[in-house]
Scaffold this active site. Structure first.
Site, mmCIF file in Angstrom:
data_model
loop_
_atom_site.group_PDB
_atom_site.id
_atom_site.type_symbol
_atom_site.label_atom_id
_atom_site.label_comp_id
_atom_site.label_asym_id
_atom_site.label_seq_id
_atom_site.Cartn_x
_atom_site.Cartn_y
_atom_site.Cartn_z
ATOM 1 N N CYS A 138 0.830 -1.209 0.000
ATOM 2 C CA CYS A 138 0.000 0.000 0.000
ATOM 3 C C CYS A 138 0.865 1.261 0.000
ATOM 4 O O CYS A 138 1.400 1.647 1.041
ATOM 5 C CB CYS A 138 -0.940 -0.006 1.212
ATOM 6 S SG CYS A 138 -1.968 1.468 1.307
ATOM 7 N N CYS A 141 -0.403 4.145 2.195
ATOM 8 C CA CYS A 141 -0.169 3.944 3.633
ATOM 9 C C CYS A 141 1.299 4.158 3.986
ATOM 10 O O CYS A 141 1.627 4.772 4.989
ATOM 11 C CB CYS A 141 -0.533 2.526 4.068
ATOM 12 S SG CYS A 141 -1.961 1.807 3.282
ATOM 13 N N ASP A 142 2.194 3.615 3.178
ATOM 14 C CA ASP A 142 3.598 3.518 3.594
ATOM 15 C C ASP A 142 4.572 4.365 2.790
ATOM 16 O O ASP A 142 5.751 4.460 3.155
ATOM 17 C CB ASP A 142 4.048 2.041 3.515
ATOM 18 C CG ASP A 142 3.236 1.162 4.459
ATOM 19 O OD1 ASP A 142 2.801 1.670 5.500
ATOM 20 O OD2 ASP A 142 3.041 -0.025 4.159
#
Ligand code: NDP
Length: 315
Positions: A138, A141-142
């Site tokens: 992701c 997200c990261d």
């Protein structure tokens, strides 16, 4: 033999942000929700490390901690959280008959489906070894953790193209590994990829190994190979993003609920209503576009409110 069958007003299947947020709302409305946690209690966030984009955590929080907090919050208002898997559902009449762990049946007045989606992985050992240490599924997200660094993205669909162009805005260099000689992504997304100067596409390339060590070192490089010539290339990088699609966890509902061609549940726009009265869907199971913890929590709230209103109309 005890033939009494347990009756549940709101049965929530799945325990990610959508499931627990639905539970918080349903419990506060005195609907005594039961959450069946599923195979991966806490959902996809339990496999990530830091969550920095969920509102309300100024210093960030780890995925597992956040899910534990959501669970506690749901339980504070009386949510009954249970281990187990829903193994069969019969949505042909209400109350709906639901089988748990192949050995217990319950009757549910309403069901909130929050079974999520699972990221697809390449299936190589290094992915597991370095998950959370540079390997991610992701970018939204990261990606932030790789600001100014080099990263590799595997995949050639819209998700990969979107993640690669997103990462290119903050990373130094992005390399995409595409296994065929063309991309599956829409032409518009491909244009974006080809017009991004710090994004390089290696066609006909697959991943041989992800190199590095779990812990502070993390991912250091990826060994890719050309599947036409066998030639190997080492791409130095700190992040390795797998973006080869997601599988919605909707198998249980095949033939009973409407789905798109990829298996995502179809809902009435602006609501969480499926085609079956009393059955609602929240989170990634019905959203292949946003897929964020906060959007899942939002639709979880909507599903609980939709269920509450539905039950009130039945009285
Ligand atoms: P897709 O199934 O469309 O694409 C998956 C990609 O991963 C393919 O290019 C495939 O390669 C590649 N792939 C699969 N397995 C491997 C493997 N083992 N090794 C290397 N590559 C692999 O998934 P997406 O998540 O990209 O998209 C899913 C759906 O969501 C699509 O309908 C898409 O259009 C939509 N979507 C829309 C967006 C938007 O509109 N903004 C954003 C994101 C997704 P190959 O092509 O060779 O099969």
């Amino acid at each position: 033999m005890n033939t009494d069958i347990e009756k549940i007003e709101v049965l929530i299947i799945g325990s990610g942000p959508a499931g627990y947020t639905a539970a918080i709302y349903a419990a506060r409305a005195d609907l005594k929700p039961v959450v069946i946690q599923g195979l991966q209690p806490g959902g996809q966030l339990t496999t990530t490390t830091d969550v920095d984009n969920f509102p309300g955590y100024p210093n960030g929080i780890t995925g597992p901690e956040m899910m534990e907090d959501l669970k506690k919050q749901a339980e504070r208002f009386g949510t009954d959280t249970r281990w187990g898997m829903v193994t069969k559902v019969d949505l042909s009449q209400r109350p709906f008959k639901v089988e748990i762990d192949e050995n217990k049946n319950v009757l549910a007045e309403t069901i909130i489906i929050a079974t999520g989606a699972s990221a697809k992985w390449l299936g190589i050992e290094d992915e597991k070894r370095l998950n959370g240490y540079g390997v991610s599924a992701c970018a939204t997200c990261d990606g932030f953790f790789y600001k100014g660094k080099d990263v590799v993205v595997v995949g050639a669909g819209d998700t990969a193209a979107e993640e690669a162009t997103y990462l290119a805005k903050m990373c130094n260099n992005v390399t995409m590994l595409v296994r065929r000689d063309e991309m599956r992504a829409s032409k518009a997304m491909q244009h974006r990829v080809f017009n991004t100067p710090n994004l390089k596409v290696l066609f006909n390339h697959e991943t041989k190994s992800i190199n590095g060590e779990p812990g502070p070192i993390g991912v250091e490089s990826v060994t890719a190979y050309n599947n036409q010539t066998g030639e190997e290339t080492i791409v130095p990088c700190s992040g390795f993003f797998v973006a080869i699609g997601h599988t919605p966890n909707s198998q249980l509902f095949k033939g009973q609920l409407e789905m798109d061609e990829n298996g995502y549940l179809l809902i009435e726009a602006g609501t969480t209503k499926t085609g079956v009265d009393g059955v609602f869907a929240a989170g990634d199971i019905s959203d292949h576009v946003y897929r964020q913890a906060v959007t899942s929590a939002g639709t979880g709230c909507m599903a609980a409110l939709d269920a509450e209103r539905f039950l009130a109309e039945q009285e």
